[in-house]
Motif scaffolding. Structure first.
Motif, PDB file in Angstrom:
ATOM      1  N   ILE A 252       3.013 -18.929 -13.639  1.00 41.01           N
ATOM      2  CA  ILE A 252       4.300 -18.756 -12.960  1.00 41.01           C
ATOM      3  C   ILE A 252       4.163 -17.740 -11.835  1.00 41.01           C
ATOM      4  N   ALA A 253       4.675 -18.128 -10.661  1.00 37.54           N
ATOM      5  CA  ALA A 253       4.742 -17.213  -9.524  1.00 37.54           C
ATOM      6  C   ALA A 253       6.203 -16.886  -9.254  1.00 37.54           C
ATOM      7  N   ALA A 288       3.944 -11.597  -8.764  1.00 31.55           N
ATOM      8  CA  ALA A 288       5.200 -11.375  -8.072  1.00 31.55           C
ATOM      9  C   ALA A 288       4.874 -11.308  -6.584  1.00 31.55           C
ATOM     10  N   CYS A 289       5.629 -12.046  -5.777  1.00 29.18           N
ATOM     11  CA  CYS A 289       5.301 -12.188  -4.365  1.00 29.18           C
ATOM     12  C   CYS A 289       6.515 -11.836  -3.521  1.00 29.18           C
ATOM     13  N   LYS A 294       8.141  -5.001   1.765  1.00 26.41           N
ATOM     14  CA  LYS A 294       8.446  -4.490   0.422  1.00 26.41           C
ATOM     15  C   LYS A 294       7.194  -4.054  -0.336  1.00 26.41           C
ATOM     16  N   LYS A 295       6.097  -3.888   0.370  1.00 23.60           N
ATOM     17  CA  LYS A 295       4.851  -3.565  -0.328  1.00 23.60           C
ATOM     18  C   LYS A 295       4.876  -2.196  -0.993  1.00 23.60           C
ATOM     19  N   ASP A 296       5.813  -1.336  -0.572  1.00 27.45           N
ATOM     20  CA  ASP A 296       5.908  -0.011  -1.175  1.00 27.45           C
ATOM     21  C   ASP A 296       7.250   0.201  -1.884  1.00 27.45           C
ATOM     22  N   VAL A 312       1.579  -9.652  -4.524  1.00 26.91           N
ATOM     23  CA  VAL A 312       1.117 -10.257  -3.283  1.00 26.91           C
ATOM     24  C   VAL A 312       2.228 -10.169  -2.242  1.00 26.91           C
ATOM     25  N   THR A 313       1.869  -9.723  -1.050  1.00 21.30           N
ATOM     26  CA  THR A 313       2.854  -9.659   0.029  1.00 21.30           C
ATOM     27  C   THR A 313       2.393 -10.513   1.204  1.00 21.30           C
TER      28      THR A 313
END
Length: 374
Positions: A252-253, A288-289, A294-296, A312-313
Motif C-alpha cells: 500500500i502506498a 507515505a508519499c 513537505k519533506k520536513d 518519498v517526496t
C-alpha cells in the motif's frame, strides 16, 4: 582476555553479526580460516592456542569452560558457528533456548571441517543459509535436515520474508508447514505483493496451487492455506485460517497532503480511519508519499518514523506529469502542483487507478494506491 567463571555473564566485544567459537587445535585453524572469509564474524578461542596476532585481528581469547561463554554470545549475535562436537553443543546451549523467533542460528562444524551442520533456527535464525555459506568457504558438506529444504518446497515460516511480508496469524505455522511437507493440498492465495517467491529451479509441487482470491481457494476446500493480501478478510474468508497463515505484503502506498503544522495524531487518525473504511491492513503500508515542500513536515515525519515506512517526496513538476481525476487550481496556487496526494500515490504505486482517489479530512488529504508488482 575473557575469564569465564560461574555465576556471571562475561563481557565481550561484539563487532560482527556472527561469532565463531573453537576449543581445539584443529578448530582454531578452521576458525582463523573462516574469520578471514567472514569479515562480519568475531572469533573466540581458548587462550592456550594464542599466536600473538589476536589483538590485531580482533580475536578474543578466553579461559575456563566454554559453556560459560554462550550466555553472552546468545543475545549478541545473529548466528553462532561452533567448532565443537554436536552432542556437546546441544548440552551447552539447551538451557539458553527460548523461542525460534528469538534464538540465534546455530551451526556446528566437526573438528576436521568435513561437515557443516545446521542445528538450530534453520529458517528464522538463518542457520540453513549460514550453513551453506560456511560449507562453501571450507569446501565442506552442508548438512541441512529441514523438511522443506530437503523436499524443495515452501518454507512456511520464511514465505515472503525477503520481501518484508509480515505474519498476522502465525499460530498455525507448524500445522500448515506439516501440510506442505506431507503433500496435502495447500492453497496459496495471492491478492497482492511480490510474485517472485518461488525460489527453486524445479516446478512447484503438485500439492500446492496458487489462487488469485480467497473465494476461489474456499471453493477448492484445501487442507491448508497461505494467504497473501493487504485486505482485511471477511468473516467467510477467515475460514481459511482454520489451518492457514495470513501474510501482509508491503503493498500500500499512501499519498498524503497536509497543512503546515498538522499534528502527527491527526495525520495518523486519518490514515487509520481511511484504511478501516477500505478494509485495508495498516501492516501492509509500504510508503507515505507527498510533495517535496513537505519533506520536513514534523507531524508527517513522526508518523512515518513510528511505523518505519518509506518516505518519498516528489517535485511539483513530477506530480503535474501524472493524469489526475481531481486536479485543483487552489492546490496549484500554493504548491505549484495541481494535486499532491493523488499523483504521489499513483507515482509510487504504479497504479493508474487508485483504491481511493482523494479524501479530505480536516487538515489532511489522503489517497491510497495498491502497488502493482510484476
Amino acid at each position: 582476555m575473557i575469564v569465564l567463571g560461574e555465576g556471571s555473564i562475561p563481557s565481550i566485544a561484539q563487532r560482527g553479526d556472527y561469532a565463531i567459537v573453537a576449543i581445539t587445535k584443529h578448530g582454531v585453524e578452521l576458525g582463523r580460516k573462516l574469520q578471514s572469509t567472514f569479515s562480519h564474524a568475531d572469533l573466540y578461542y581458548m587462550s592456550k592456542f594464542q599466536r600473538g596476532d589476536e589483538e590485531s585481528r580482533g580475536i578474543q581469547l578466553f579461559e575456563g569452560s566454554v559453556r560459560l561463554l554462550f550466555p553472552a554470545l546468545f543475545p549478541a549475535y545473529k548466528g553462532l558457528i561452533i567448532i565443537i562436537s554436536l552432542g556437546a553443543v546441544i548440552r551447552m546451549i539447551a538451557p539458553l533456548l527460548e523461542d525460534k523467533k528469538k534464538d540465534p542460528g546455530i551451526v556446528v562444524i566437526d573438528d576436521k571441517g568435513e561437515h557443516v551442520i545446521s542445528v538450530l533456527s534453520g529458517h528464522l535464525g538463518g542457520a540453513n543459509e549460514l550453513t551453506r555459506e560456511v560449507a562453501a568457504a571450507l569446501g565442506a558438506r552442508p548438512v541441512i535436515t529441514t523438511a522443506s529444504d530437503v523436499q524443495g518446497t515452501i518454507a512456511v515460516d520464511l514465505f515472503g520474508r525477503r520481501f518484508g511480508w509480515e505474519w498476522e496469524s502465525a499460530d498455525k505455522l507448524t500445522p500448515v508447514s506439516a501440510s506442505v511437507v506431507n503433500e496435502e493440498q495447500v492453497a496459496v492465495v495471492q491478492e497482492s505483493g511480490e510474485t517472485g517467491w518461488w525460489l527453486f529451479d524445479t516446478p512447484m509441487p503438485a500439492n500446492i496451487r496458487v489462487y488469485s482470491s480467497a473465494a476461489e481457494a474456499l471453493a477448492a476446500r484445501p487442507h491448508a492455506a497461505l494467504i497473501v493480501t493487504h485486505r482485511v478478510l471477511t468473516a467467510a474468508e477467515e475460514a481459511l485460517l482454520a489451518n492457514g497463515v495470513l501474510y501482509r505484503p508491503k503493498a500500500i502506498a499512501l499519498g498524503i497532503g497536509c497543512n503546515r503544522g498538522t499534528s502527527a495524531e491527526e495525520i495518523e487518525a486519518v490514515i487509520d480511519s481511511t484504511l478501516a473504511e477500505l478494509s485495508f491492513s495498516l501492516r501492509s503500508v509500504k510508503a507515505a508519499c507527498t510533495i517535496d515542500l513537505k519533506k520536513d513536515e514534523p507531524g508527517l515525519l513522526a508518523v512515518v518514523d513510528k511505523y518505519g515506512w518509506e518516505f518519498v517526496t516528489y517535485s511539483p513538476e513530477q506530480l503535474n506529469e501524472v493524469p489526475m481525476d481531481a486536479p485543483s487550481d487552489t492546490v496549484h496556487r500554493f504548491t505549484g502542483a495541481y494535486g499532491v496526494s493523488e499523483p504521489a500515490a499513483k507515482l509510487y504505486s504504479g497504479a493508474s487507478k487508485l483504491a481511493l482517489v482523494k479524501k479530505k479530512s480536516g487538515n489532511v488529504t489522503i489517497s491510497v494506491g495498491v502497488i502493482e508488482f510484476n
